[in-house]
Scaffold this motif. Structure first.
Motif, PDB file in Angstrom:
ATOM      1  N   ILE A   1       0.840  -1.204   0.000  1.00 50.18           N
ATOM      2  CA  ILE A   1       0.000   0.000   0.000  1.00 50.18           C
ATOM      3  C   ILE A   1       0.873   1.251   0.000  1.00 50.18           C
ATOM      4  CG2 ILE A   1      -1.612   1.365   1.402  1.00 50.18           C
ATOM      5  CD1 ILE A   1      -2.863  -1.367   2.261  1.00 50.18           C
ATOM      6  N   ILE A   2       1.913   1.254   0.844  1.00 53.32           N
ATOM      7  CA  ILE A   2       2.819   2.401   0.913  1.00 53.32           C
ATOM      8  C   ILE A   2       3.528   2.597  -0.425  1.00 53.32           C
ATOM      9  CG2 ILE A   2       4.962   3.254   1.963  1.00 53.32           C
ATOM     10  CD1 ILE A   2       4.004   1.921   4.593  1.00 53.32           C
ATOM     11  N   GLY A   3       4.006   1.494  -1.020  1.00 54.01           N
ATOM     12  CA  GLY A   3       4.685   1.569  -2.316  1.00 54.01           C
ATOM     13  C   GLY A   3       3.779   2.116  -3.404  1.00 54.01           C
ATOM     14  N   LEU A   4       2.532   1.650  -3.405  1.00 48.74           N
ATOM     15  CA  LEU A   4       1.579   2.139  -4.409  1.00 48.74           C
ATOM     16  C   LEU A   4       1.249   3.608  -4.176  1.00 48.74           C
ATOM     17  CD1 LEU A   4      -0.794  -0.950  -4.697  1.00 48.74           C
ATOM     18  CD2 LEU A   4       0.854  -0.134  -6.402  1.00 48.74           C
ATOM     19  N   GLY A   5       1.172   4.006  -2.911  1.00 47.18           N
ATOM     20  CA  GLY A   5       0.921   5.414  -2.600  1.00 47.18           C
ATOM     21  C   GLY A   5       2.051   6.299  -3.094  1.00 47.18           C
ATOM     22  N   GLN A   6       3.290   5.830  -2.917  1.00 46.44           N
ATOM     23  CA  GLN A   6       4.438   6.586  -3.410  1.00 46.44           C
ATOM     24  C   GLN A   6       4.451   6.639  -4.934  1.00 46.44           C
ATOM     25  OE1 GLN A   6       7.578   4.446  -1.408  1.00 46.44           O
ATOM     26  NE2 GLN A   6       7.478   5.772   0.396  1.00 46.44           N
ATOM     27  N   LEU A   7       4.074   5.537  -5.572  1.00 44.37           N
ATOM     28  CA  LEU A   7       3.995   5.506  -7.033  1.00 44.37           C
ATOM     29  C   LEU A   7       2.952   6.499  -7.534  1.00 44.37           C
ATOM     30  CD1 LEU A   7       4.793   4.267  -9.752  1.00 44.37           C
ATOM     31  CD2 LEU A   7       3.081   2.485  -9.344  1.00 44.37           C
ATOM     32  N   VAL A   8       1.803   6.536  -6.877  1.00 45.83           N
ATOM     33  CA  VAL A   8       0.755   7.488  -7.260  1.00 45.83           C
ATOM     34  C   VAL A   8       1.275   8.915  -7.128  1.00 45.83           C
ATOM     35  CG1 VAL A   8      -1.485   8.445  -6.558  1.00 45.83           C
ATOM     36  CG2 VAL A   8      -1.205   5.981  -6.791  1.00 45.83           C
ATOM     37  N   GLY A   9       1.993   9.197  -6.041  1.00 45.88           N
ATOM     38  CA  GLY A   9       2.561  10.533  -5.851  1.00 45.88           C
ATOM     39  C   GLY A   9       3.549  10.885  -6.956  1.00 45.88           C
ATOM     40  N   ASP A  10       4.417   9.945  -7.308  1.00 43.07           N
ATOM     41  CA  ASP A  10       5.385  10.179  -8.385  1.00 43.07           C
ATOM     42  C   ASP A  10       4.680  10.413  -9.713  1.00 43.07           C
ATOM     43  OD1 ASP A  10       7.351   9.767  -6.496  1.00 43.07           O
ATOM     44  OD2 ASP A  10       7.857   7.733  -7.176  1.00 43.07           O
TER      45      ASP A  10
ATOM     46  N   GLN B   1       1.651  11.490 -10.144  1.00 38.89           N
ATOM     47  CA  GLN B   1       0.941  12.770 -10.090  1.00 38.89           C
ATOM     48  C   GLN B   1       1.889  13.922 -10.392  1.00 38.89           C
ATOM     49  OE1 GLN B   1      -2.503  13.191  -9.732  1.00 38.89           O
ATOM     50  NE2 GLN B   1      -1.856  15.172 -10.497  1.00 38.89           N
ATOM     51  N   GLN B   2       3.115  13.837  -9.875  1.00 37.76           N
ATOM     52  CA  GLN B   2       4.106  14.870 -10.191  1.00 37.76           C
ATOM     53  C   GLN B   2       4.424  14.876 -11.684  1.00 37.76           C
ATOM     54  OE1 GLN B   2       7.468  14.047  -7.621  1.00 37.76           O
ATOM     55  NE2 GLN B   2       6.807  15.606  -6.146  1.00 37.76           N
ATOM     56  N   GLN B   3       4.531  13.699 -12.268  1.00 36.26           N
ATOM     57  CA  GLN B   3       4.807  13.602 -13.699  1.00 36.26           C
ATOM     58  C   GLN B   3       3.661  14.182 -14.507  1.00 36.26           C
ATOM     59  OE1 GLN B   3       5.666   9.605 -15.011  1.00 36.26           O
ATOM     60  NE2 GLN B   3       6.294  10.259 -17.031  1.00 36.26           N
ATOM     61  N   VAL B   4       2.426  13.870 -14.122  1.00 35.39           N
ATOM     62  CA  VAL B   4       1.255  14.419 -14.812  1.00 35.39           C
ATOM     63  C   VAL B   4       1.232  15.939 -14.694  1.00 35.39           C
ATOM     64  CG1 VAL B   4      -1.277  14.580 -14.701  1.00 35.39           C
ATOM     65  CG2 VAL B   4      -0.172  12.347 -14.686  1.00 35.39           C
ATOM     66  N   ASP B   5       1.528  16.455 -13.503  1.00 38.03           N
ATOM     67  CA  ASP B   5       1.565  17.904 -13.308  1.00 38.03           C
ATOM     68  C   ASP B   5       2.607  18.551 -14.216  1.00 38.03           C
ATOM     69  OD1 ASP B   5      -0.427  17.593 -11.409  1.00 38.03           O
ATOM     70  OD2 ASP B   5       0.935  17.790  -9.689  1.00 38.03           O
ATOM     71  N   GLY B   6       3.774  17.917 -14.325  1.00 33.23           N
ATOM     72  CA  GLY B   6       4.819  18.428 -15.217  1.00 33.23           C
ATOM     73  C   GLY B   6       4.388  18.409 -16.667  1.00 33.23           C
ATOM     74  N   LEU B   7       3.743  17.326 -17.078  1.00 36.30           N
ATOM     75  CA  LEU B   7       3.269  17.230 -18.463  1.00 36.30           C
ATOM     76  C   LEU B   7       2.176  18.252 -18.751  1.00 36.30           C
ATOM     77  CD1 LEU B   7       3.255  13.350 -18.868  1.00 36.30           C
ATOM     78  CD2 LEU B   7       4.819  14.977 -19.949  1.00 36.30           C
ATOM     79  N   ARG B   8       1.316  18.488 -17.767  1.00 33.70           N
ATOM     80  CA  ARG B   8       0.279  19.513 -17.944  1.00 33.70           C
ATOM     81  C   ARG B   8       0.905  20.887 -18.116  1.00 33.70           C
ATOM     82  NH1 ARG B   8      -4.018  17.236 -13.558  1.00 33.70           N
ATOM     83  NH2 ARG B   8      -5.153  15.882 -14.991  1.00 33.70           N
ATOM     84  N   ALA B   9       1.945  21.162 -17.353  1.00 33.71           N
ATOM     85  CA  ALA B   9       2.632  22.452 -17.471  1.00 33.71           C
ATOM     86  C   ALA B   9       3.274  22.583 -18.854  1.00 33.71           C
ATOM     87  CB  ALA B   9       3.678  22.597 -16.375  1.00 33.71           C
TER      88      ALA B   9
END
Length: 155
Positions: free
Chosen positions: A83-92, A94-102
């Motif tokens: 669960i922790i690993g998947l949560g960290q993956l989701v966070g990573d 999300q950062q990538q998606v935010d960068g791509l949106r920018a």
């Protein structure tokens, strides 16, 4: 009377400054539990120059989440680690998606700037209304071959 410190995960600090006894007390756990979780890779402590474990406020929040998943939801430690690993993956991600949106927003801005210049900003491009289906074959003349009879080479 213990006052419970409420900290949101997003606002928690990443600075690894808490010694194990303080982090354990904040998380409501025994220091040995923190050592076990560190060995299992659930909540990994930083290390001080002397080798002692150091925890961040974010780690304390994560320790509380581990405790909640284990005690309230009955999840085993392997499941919690996943669960922790998947949560960290989701966070990573999300950062990538935010960068791509920018990047996409910048690209749209650049397109808008180019379109505001005019429909044909380059003078060497001339619009044409008719399309051609003609095929043009071009072969460069090789310099090592003599010219064909009847054609003159200039040069």
């Amino acid at each position: 009377m213990d006052e419970e410190l409420l900290i949101t995960f997003e606002a928690a600090s990443d600075a690894k400054v808490l010694i194990i006894s303080v982090a354990a007390r904040m998380a409501g756990m025994h220091p040995q539990t923190l050592r076990q979780y560190d060995r299992l890779g659930l909540v990994q402590a930083g290390r001080a120059a002397g080798g002692g474990r150091r925890y961040s406020v974010r780690d304390v929040v994560l320790l509380r989440e581990v405790q909640r998943l284990s005690q309230d939801d009955g999840v085993n430690l392997a499941g919690i680690k996943r669960i922790i690993g998947l949560g960290q993956l989701v966070g990573d991600l999300q950062q990538q998606v935010d960068g791509l949106r920018a990047e996409l927003a910048e690209a749209y801005q650049r397109i808008a700037e180019l379109e505001s210049v005019g429909p044909y900003p380059r003078r060497d491009l001339v619009p044409t209304s008719r399309t051609s289906t003609a095929l043009v074959v071009w072969r460069p003349q090789r310099r090592d071959r003599p010219a064909r009879p009847g054609s003159e080479q200039t040069g």
